[in-house]
Scaffold this motif. Structure first.
Motif, PDB file in Angstrom:
ATOM      1  N   TYR A  30       0.836  -1.209   0.000  1.00 36.17           N
ATOM      2  CA  TYR A  30       0.000   0.000   0.000  1.00 36.17           C
ATOM      3  C   TYR A  30       0.871   1.260   0.000  1.00 36.17           C
ATOM      4  CZ  TYR A  30      -3.083  -3.686   1.717  1.00 36.17           C
ATOM      5  OH  TYR A  30      -3.768  -4.866   1.865  1.00 36.17           O
ATOM      6  N   SER A  31       1.836   1.302  -0.912  1.00 38.22           N
ATOM      7  CA  SER A  31       2.847   2.358  -0.868  1.00 38.22           C
ATOM      8  C   SER A  31       2.987   3.157  -2.152  1.00 38.22           C
ATOM      9  CB  SER A  31       4.203   1.748  -0.491  1.00 38.22           C
ATOM     10  OG  SER A  31       4.162   1.252   0.835  1.00 38.22           O
ATOM     11  N   CYS A  32       2.029   3.027  -3.080  1.00 36.05           N
ATOM     12  CA  CYS A  32       2.062   3.844  -4.294  1.00 36.05           C
ATOM     13  C   CYS A  32       1.372   5.175  -3.986  1.00 36.05           C
ATOM     14  CB  CYS A  32       1.375   3.125  -5.447  1.00 36.05           C
ATOM     15  SG  CYS A  32       2.219   1.614  -5.943  1.00 36.05           S
ATOM     16  N   ILE A  33       2.170   6.143  -3.578  1.00 35.99           N
ATOM     17  CA  ILE A  33       1.641   7.392  -3.039  1.00 35.99           C
ATOM     18  C   ILE A  33       0.817   8.152  -4.073  1.00 35.99           C
ATOM     19  CG2 ILE A  33       2.289   9.605  -1.993  1.00 35.99           C
ATOM     20  CD1 ILE A  33       4.882   8.153  -1.043  1.00 35.99           C
ATOM     21  N   GLN A  34       1.244   8.109  -5.333  1.00 37.11           N
ATOM     22  CA  GLN A  34       0.552   8.852  -6.389  1.00 37.11           C
ATOM     23  C   GLN A  34      -0.649   8.098  -6.964  1.00 37.11           C
ATOM     24  OE1 GLN A  34       1.457  11.994  -6.994  1.00 37.11           O
ATOM     25  NE2 GLN A  34       3.076  11.737  -5.456  1.00 37.11           N
ATOM     26  N   ASP A  36      -0.699   5.628  -8.846  1.00 35.45           N
ATOM     27  CA  ASP A  36      -0.466   5.348 -10.259  1.00 35.45           C
ATOM     28  C   ASP A  36       0.101   3.947 -10.491  1.00 35.45           C
ATOM     29  OD1 ASP A  36       2.024   5.689  -9.158  1.00 35.45           O
ATOM     30  OD2 ASP A  36       2.597   7.395 -10.411  1.00 35.45           O
ATOM     31  N   GLY A  37       0.239   3.180  -9.427  1.00 32.73           N
ATOM     32  CA  GLY A  37       0.763   1.826  -9.553  1.00 32.73           C
ATOM     33  C   GLY A  37       2.256   1.746  -9.755  1.00 32.73           C
ATOM     34  N   MET A  38       2.955   2.863  -9.650  1.00 30.44           N
ATOM     35  CA  MET A  38       4.390   2.893  -9.906  1.00 30.44           C
ATOM     36  C   MET A  38       5.196   2.533  -8.655  1.00 30.44           C
ATOM     37  SD  MET A  38       4.947   3.703 -13.068  1.00 30.44           S
ATOM     38  CE  MET A  38       4.209   4.533 -14.484  1.00 30.44           C
ATOM     39  N   LEU A  39       6.344   1.880  -8.878  1.00 34.61           N
ATOM     40  CA  LEU A  39       7.272   1.601  -7.792  1.00 34.61           C
ATOM     41  C   LEU A  39       7.755   2.895  -7.154  1.00 34.61           C
ATOM     42  CD1 LEU A  39       9.515  -1.106  -9.487  1.00 34.61           C
ATOM     43  CD2 LEU A  39       8.104  -1.498  -7.456  1.00 34.61           C
ATOM     44  N   THR A  40       7.990   2.843  -5.844  1.00 29.83           N
ATOM     45  CA  THR A  40       8.553   3.973  -5.114  1.00 29.83           C
ATOM     46  C   THR A  40       9.892   3.554  -4.517  1.00 29.83           C
ATOM     47  OG1 THR A  40       7.554   3.365  -2.996  1.00 29.83           O
ATOM     48  CG2 THR A  40       6.214   4.699  -4.507  1.00 29.83           C
ATOM     49  N   SER A  41      10.580   4.505  -3.909  1.00 32.62           N
ATOM     50  CA  SER A  41      11.853   4.173  -3.267  1.00 32.62           C
ATOM     51  C   SER A  41      11.647   3.166  -2.148  1.00 32.62           C
ATOM     52  CB  SER A  41      12.516   5.445  -2.725  1.00 32.62           C
ATOM     53  OG  SER A  41      11.668   6.115  -1.806  1.00 32.62           O
ATOM     54  N   PHE A  42      10.498   3.220  -1.482  1.00 32.77           N
ATOM     55  CA  PHE A  42      10.224   2.210  -0.447  1.00 32.77           C
ATOM     56  C   PHE A  42      10.262   0.810  -1.020  1.00 32.77           C
ATOM     57  CE2 PHE A  42       7.277  -0.847   1.281  1.00 32.77           C
ATOM     58  CZ  PHE A  42       7.765  -0.987   2.575  1.00 32.77           C
ATOM     59  N   GLU A  68      -9.131  -0.840 -12.185  1.00 27.46           N
ATOM     60  CA  GLU A  68     -10.276  -1.175 -11.336  1.00 27.46           C
ATOM     61  C   GLU A  68     -10.068  -2.477 -10.567  1.00 27.46           C
ATOM     62  OE1 GLU A  68     -11.452  -2.504 -15.601  1.00 27.46           O
ATOM     63  OE2 GLU A  68     -10.262  -0.934 -14.639  1.00 27.46           O
ATOM     64  N   GLY A  69      -8.957  -3.150 -10.847  1.00 29.12           N
ATOM     65  CA  GLY A  69      -8.640  -4.401 -10.156  1.00 29.12           C
ATOM     66  C   GLY A  69      -7.708  -4.233  -8.971  1.00 29.12           C
ATOM     67  N   ARG A  70      -7.364  -2.984  -8.622  1.00 23.61           N
ATOM     68  CA  ARG A  70      -6.519  -2.756  -7.457  1.00 23.61           C
ATOM     69  C   ARG A  70      -7.270  -3.093  -6.171  1.00 23.61           C
ATOM     70  NH1 ARG A  70      -5.170   3.374  -8.362  1.00 23.61           N
ATOM     71  NH2 ARG A  70      -7.314   3.227  -9.173  1.00 23.61           N
ATOM     72  N   ILE A  71      -6.577  -3.714  -5.225  1.00 29.05           N
ATOM     73  CA  ILE A  71      -7.172  -3.954  -3.914  1.00 29.05           C
ATOM     74  C   ILE A  71      -7.378  -2.617  -3.213  1.00 29.05           C
ATOM     75  CG2 ILE A  71      -6.856  -5.081  -1.676  1.00 29.05           C
ATOM     76  CD1 ILE A  71      -5.016  -7.108  -3.211  1.00 29.05           C
ATOM     77  N   SER A  72      -6.395  -1.734  -3.339  1.00 25.02           N
ATOM     78  CA  SER A  72      -6.499  -0.366  -2.838  1.00 25.02           C
ATOM     79  C   SER A  72      -5.888   0.567  -3.876  1.00 25.02           C
ATOM     80  CB  SER A  72      -5.746  -0.221  -1.509  1.00 25.02           C
ATOM     81  OG  SER A  72      -4.350  -0.071  -1.740  1.00 25.02           O
ATOM     82  N   ALA A  73      -6.136   1.846  -3.725  1.00 20.84           N
ATOM     83  CA  ALA A  73      -5.597   2.827  -4.675  1.00 20.84           C
ATOM     84  C   ALA A  73      -4.079   2.945  -4.574  1.00 20.84           C
ATOM     85  CB  ALA A  73      -6.244   4.186  -4.431  1.00 20.84           C
TER      86      ALA A  73
END
Length: 341
Positions: A30-34, A36-42, A68-73
């Motif tokens: 649950y760490s895609c802050i934007q 957008d489904g993109m990898l983050t530094s975390f 629409e298939g994301r468990i969370s945003a």
């Protein structure tokens, strides 16, 4: 130290060789802050540290094949070609430490906690706090099957070694498989043969763009007398073997709200039954916390791989801890040799 350990022995799956039997279980961060489904530094720190810790197979968390298939945003995504570069760069780092890599292709179905419309085989909400999903049309089904195929193509472009299809925990594929959530009267509902059709077509579609190992995670127990029986589960597993799946990742639950009595290795019994009755490789998961426990599972041929979740959240160097418990001399990354003993 002893050099004998089945847990730390290599295994071949098609043309992919894992240096040991330890898998980092897919766990949502649950760490895609934007959103957008993109990898983050975390994500990079999180996964690379486990590769440094000498895990044999690093499996990324559930990655949505459609928005629409994301468990969370905040979930990872693989619904766009824009996701490929970051995943490829991460894989280069993970591979540099000798780990193989996997990605779990996922669609949450009715368990998507989003503000937009969500979809499921039948218009049945998970519980009173979840929104009611739209029942999928044939076009919706076809689009989702193609989305899994496109996700697999992107996984290949990003240099993953293994794909896992998420068919467990009450998410979309599991919703098609279970009579508790699938009330359709067309070719995708009713009989167990029909309820399996959606997953069968996803696998066939993926195999047109993917030649490496395919795992499928399933819920081996739905904890409801009206859900799939063990006989049904064994039928699905036999079909998965016929359809060319290489390993079944044996989890449980999540289809409907249920009280589950958990204890160390609580999902192992059905994992072992599937391995023996279907003659297919299996992965054991669920409160596996120690090296000796994991070694017993592999030594007694109860599973072929052990998937470690919470224990790897607690300790990125769980493999080293397990090796010490088993008196096995686990080779250190060169950067850590002076402090490894």
């Amino acid at each position: 130290m002893s050099k004998s350990s089945q847990l730390f022995s290599p295994i071949e799956l098609k043309d992919v060789s894992l240096k040991n039997r330890i898998v980092m279980s897919p766990m949502c961060m649950y760490s895609c802050i934007q959103e957008d489904g993109m990898l983050t530094s975390f994500h990079k720190t999180h996964y690379i540290s486990r590769a440094v810790g000498q895990i044999g197979l690093i499996m990324l968390e559930a990655s949505a094949v459609q928005m629409e298939g994301r468990i969370s945003a905040q979930d990872l995504g693989i619904w766009s070609d824009d996701h490929v570069l970051g995943l490829k760069q991460l894989n280069e780092e993970l591979h540099s430490y000798g780990a193989k890599t996997a990605i779990q292709l996922a669609h949450a179905g009715r368990k998507a906690e989003l503000s937009s419309a969500i979809y499921a085989p039948s218009a049945i909400a998970f519980n009173d706090t979840f929104q009611e999903p739209l029942e999928m049309s044939q076009n919706d089904i076809d689009d989702t099957i193609n989305a899994f195929k496109d996700g697999a193509r992107r996984a290949a472009e990003a240099s993953f070694d293994v794909i896992e299809i998420h068919g467990a925990h009450g998410y979309l594929i599991n919703q098609f498989l279970s009579p508790l959530t699938n009330h359709r009267t067309d070719a995708y509902g009713g009989s167990k043969e029909n309820r399996y059709r959606f997953l069968k077509e996803i696998i066939a579609s993926i195999k047109t763009v993917w030649n490496a190992p395919i795992f499928v995670r399933i819920s081996t127990d739905e904890y409801d007398n009206n859900g799939n029986s063990l006989e049904d589960i064994l039928y699905f597993c036999s079909q998965l073997k016929e359809d060319g799946v290489d390993l079944i990742d044996c989890s449980s639950g999540g289809v409907v709200p249920a009280t589950i009595n958990t204890y160390p290795g609580y999902q192992l019994r059905r994992c072992e039954t599937i391995k023996q009755d279907v003659s297919i490789a299996t992965g054991a998961v669920g409160l596996i916390t120690s090296g000796k426990q994991a070694e017993e599972i592999i030594q007694n041929k109860r599973a072929d791989l052990v998937f470690i979740g919470r224990s790897l959240l607690k300790n990125p160097y769980w493999a080293k801890e397990a090796a010490a418990e088993l008196n096995y001399d686990l080779k250190a990354p060169k950067q850590y040799i002076r402090g490894w003993k």
